[in-house]
Design a protein around this motif. Structure first.
Motif, PDB file in Angstrom:
ATOM      1  N   ARG A 241      38.315  27.698  32.122  1.00  0.00           N
ATOM      2  CA  ARG A 241      39.528  27.583  31.306  1.00  0.00           C
ATOM      3  C   ARG A 241      39.684  28.858  30.476  1.00  0.00           C
ATOM      4  O   ARG A 241      38.819  29.194  29.659  1.00  0.00           O
ATOM      5  CB  ARG A 241      39.456  26.361  30.401  1.00  0.00           C
ATOM      6  N   ILE A 242      40.806  29.548  30.700  1.00  0.00           N
ATOM      7  CA  ILE A 242      41.071  30.816  30.006  1.00  0.00           C
ATOM      8  C   ILE A 242      42.372  30.700  29.227  1.00  0.00           C
ATOM      9  O   ILE A 242      43.405  30.282  29.768  1.00  0.00           O
ATOM     10  CB  ILE A 242      41.177  31.987  31.006  1.00  0.00           C
ATOM     11  N   GLY A 243      42.316  31.062  27.958  1.00  0.00           N
ATOM     12  CA  GLY A 243      43.520  31.157  27.134  1.00  0.00           C
ATOM     13  C   GLY A 243      43.740  32.600  26.746  1.00  0.00           C
ATOM     14  O   GLY A 243      42.866  33.228  26.148  1.00  0.00           O
ATOM     15  N   THR A 282      35.979  30.986  41.562  1.00  0.00           N
ATOM     16  CA  THR A 282      35.951  29.671  40.927  1.00  0.00           C
ATOM     17  C   THR A 282      37.380  29.243  40.617  1.00  0.00           C
ATOM     18  O   THR A 282      38.300  30.066  40.597  1.00  0.00           O
ATOM     19  CB  THR A 282      35.117  29.706  39.631  1.00  0.00           C
ATOM     20  N   LYS A 283      37.584  27.957  40.389  1.00  0.00           N
ATOM     21  CA  LYS A 283      38.884  27.440  40.006  1.00  0.00           C
ATOM     22  C   LYS A 283      39.183  27.862  38.566  1.00  0.00           C
ATOM     23  O   LYS A 283      38.317  27.775  37.690  1.00  0.00           O
ATOM     24  CB  LYS A 283      38.889  25.923  40.116  1.00  0.00           C
ATOM     25  N   VAL A 284      40.407  28.319  38.327  1.00  0.00           N
ATOM     26  CA  VAL A 284      40.772  28.830  37.010  1.00  0.00           C
ATOM     27  C   VAL A 284      42.008  28.107  36.488  1.00  0.00           C
ATOM     28  O   VAL A 284      42.996  27.922  37.211  1.00  0.00           O
ATOM     29  CB  VAL A 284      41.055  30.349  37.057  1.00  0.00           C
ATOM     30  N   PHE A 285      41.935  27.677  35.232  1.00  0.00           N
ATOM     31  CA  PHE A 285      43.132  27.243  34.507  1.00  0.00           C
ATOM     32  C   PHE A 285      43.455  28.351  33.514  1.00  0.00           C
ATOM     33  O   PHE A 285      42.638  28.696  32.664  1.00  0.00           O
ATOM     34  CB  PHE A 285      42.906  25.930  33.756  1.00  0.00           C
ATOM     35  N   LEU A 286      44.639  28.927  33.639  1.00  0.00           N
ATOM     36  CA  LEU A 286      45.042  30.055  32.803  1.00  0.00           C
ATOM     37  C   LEU A 286      46.240  29.670  31.946  1.00  0.00           C
ATOM     38  O   LEU A 286      47.314  29.363  32.464  1.00  0.00           O
ATOM     39  CB  LEU A 286      45.388  31.266  33.678  1.00  0.00           C
ATOM     40  N   GLY A 287      46.050  29.676  30.639  1.00  0.00           N
ATOM     41  CA  GLY A 287      47.150  29.426  29.706  1.00  0.00           C
ATOM     42  C   GLY A 287      47.565  30.721  29.039  1.00  0.00           C
ATOM     43  O   GLY A 287      46.725  31.442  28.493  1.00  0.00           O
ATOM     44  N   LEU A 288      48.849  31.039  29.103  1.00  0.00           N
ATOM     45  CA  LEU A 288      49.367  32.282  28.525  1.00  0.00           C
ATOM     46  C   LEU A 288      50.267  31.989  27.332  1.00  0.00           C
ATOM     47  O   LEU A 288      51.091  31.065  27.371  1.00  0.00           O
ATOM     48  CB  LEU A 288      50.154  33.078  29.575  1.00  0.00           C
ATOM     49  N   PHE A 289      50.137  32.797  26.292  1.00  0.00           N
ATOM     50  CA  PHE A 289      50.973  32.691  25.105  1.00  0.00           C
ATOM     51  C   PHE A 289      51.482  34.098  24.763  1.00  0.00           C
ATOM     52  O   PHE A 289      50.777  35.086  24.990  1.00  0.00           O
ATOM     53  CB  PHE A 289      50.176  32.129  23.928  1.00  0.00           C
TER      54      PHE A 289
END
Length: 310
Positions: A241-243, A282-289
């Protein structure tokens, strides 16, 4: 009969024939230094886009060969003095790599020697280490014979230890370039473990992959007003999980990055996520702000916060 006792002589360790050292890739913006680094180490480490000044950091890439370890330093393009704090910092990063390197390679484009190429050469003139010239993008020429007058003109006015014709995009000429590098490196043991590719963290690589899509998908000068900061980097089972925060300099730029209905930001995020999943396996969830910090590229404190100064 008395015999004189002999004193054992210390045995000197055998000298290793392994070589190891730092190799700086320097040149004006957009000559293909990052593509060259990626080819030489066999890994897509440096981000690449058609826009100049995509590289903003010193990127260290490691290549292990039978004869030794080559530690490449990809650098921002050296350019004529800019007015912004960012431009001054990019030139400082490139100059630092020159000061550290055991071998320096100036990269230019086939059939082109511009004022900025001359500026790079002048930065090398007082360096008392091997200086090589790599003429890149030779695959754009129909015949190598076309290059001969250009090579004669460049080498007639500039001193290099050796000239190499290469195509970083296709990999042409890189074996010969690598052998030329290895024979000029000092005899030394490897600095890094055999399985290491870079000294940069995964967080850094994640920020760069987002910034790469900003360079590719945003128009004109807007990408140069953006930077990326990783706020969250957390593994949750098989998911990473990347923010990430995309910083811009004005409110109007924020609206452009987000786009109508958030579509532009979604395109940026999807492209960056796919790159990260391939890079990190790997599986990545990327949240961008997207946030605004007025004129961040003009501020030394902001450059430090965003990791542009070491």
């Amino acid at each position: 009969m008395d015999t004189e006792e002999s004193t054992p002589q210390p045995i000197e360790p055998a000298k290793s024939d392994q070589r190891c050292g730092l190799v700086a890739l320097v040149g004006r913006p957009n000559v293909g230094k990052s593509t060259l680094l990626n080819r030489l180490i066999g890994y897509r480490l440096s981000i690449v886009s058609p826009k100049p000044q995509t590289t903003r950091h010193r990127i260290l890439g490691i290549a292990n060969r039978g004869q030794g370890q080559i530690i490449y330093l990809d650098t921002p393009g050296i350019h004529q003095a800019g007015k912004s704090a960012m431009n001054r910092q990019l030139n400082r990063v490139a100059q630092q790599a020159l000061d550290e390197a055991d071998v320096v390679i100036q990269v230019i484009e086939a059939m082109q020697w511009r004022d900025e190429d001359q500026q790079v050469y002048q930065a090398l003139e007082n360096i008392q280490r091997p200086r090589l010239l790599a003429i890149n993008k030779t695959d754009t020429q129909k015949s190598k014979q076309e290059l001969l007058p250009f090579i004669a003109k460049v080498t007639g006015a500039h001193a290099f230890d050796e000239i190499y014709l290469i195509s970083a995009r296709r990999g042409d000429g890189l074996d010969r370039l690598e052998q030329g590098i290895l024979k000029r490196l000092p005899q030394a043991e490897p600095m890094f473990a055999e399985d290491e590719i870079t000294d940069r963290s995964e967080r850094f690589l994640a920020a760069e992959r987002v910034r790469e899509q900003l360079m590719r998908l945003l128009n004109q000068e807007l990408p140069y007003s953006t930077t990326v900061e990783i706020e969250q980097y957390q593994r949750e089972g098989k998911m990473l999980r990347i923010g990430a925060v995309i910083w811009v300099e004005r409110e109007g730029q924020k609206a452009i990055v987000i786009g109508a209905g958030g579509e532009q930001l979604k395109r940026i995020g999807t492209a960056a996520r796919l790159q990260l999943e391939s890079l990190l396996e790997t599986k990545v969830f990327l949240g961008l702000f997207v946030r605004v910090r007025e004129n961040w590229s003009q501020q030394d404190a902001a450059l430090k916060q965003f990791g542009y100064t070491d």
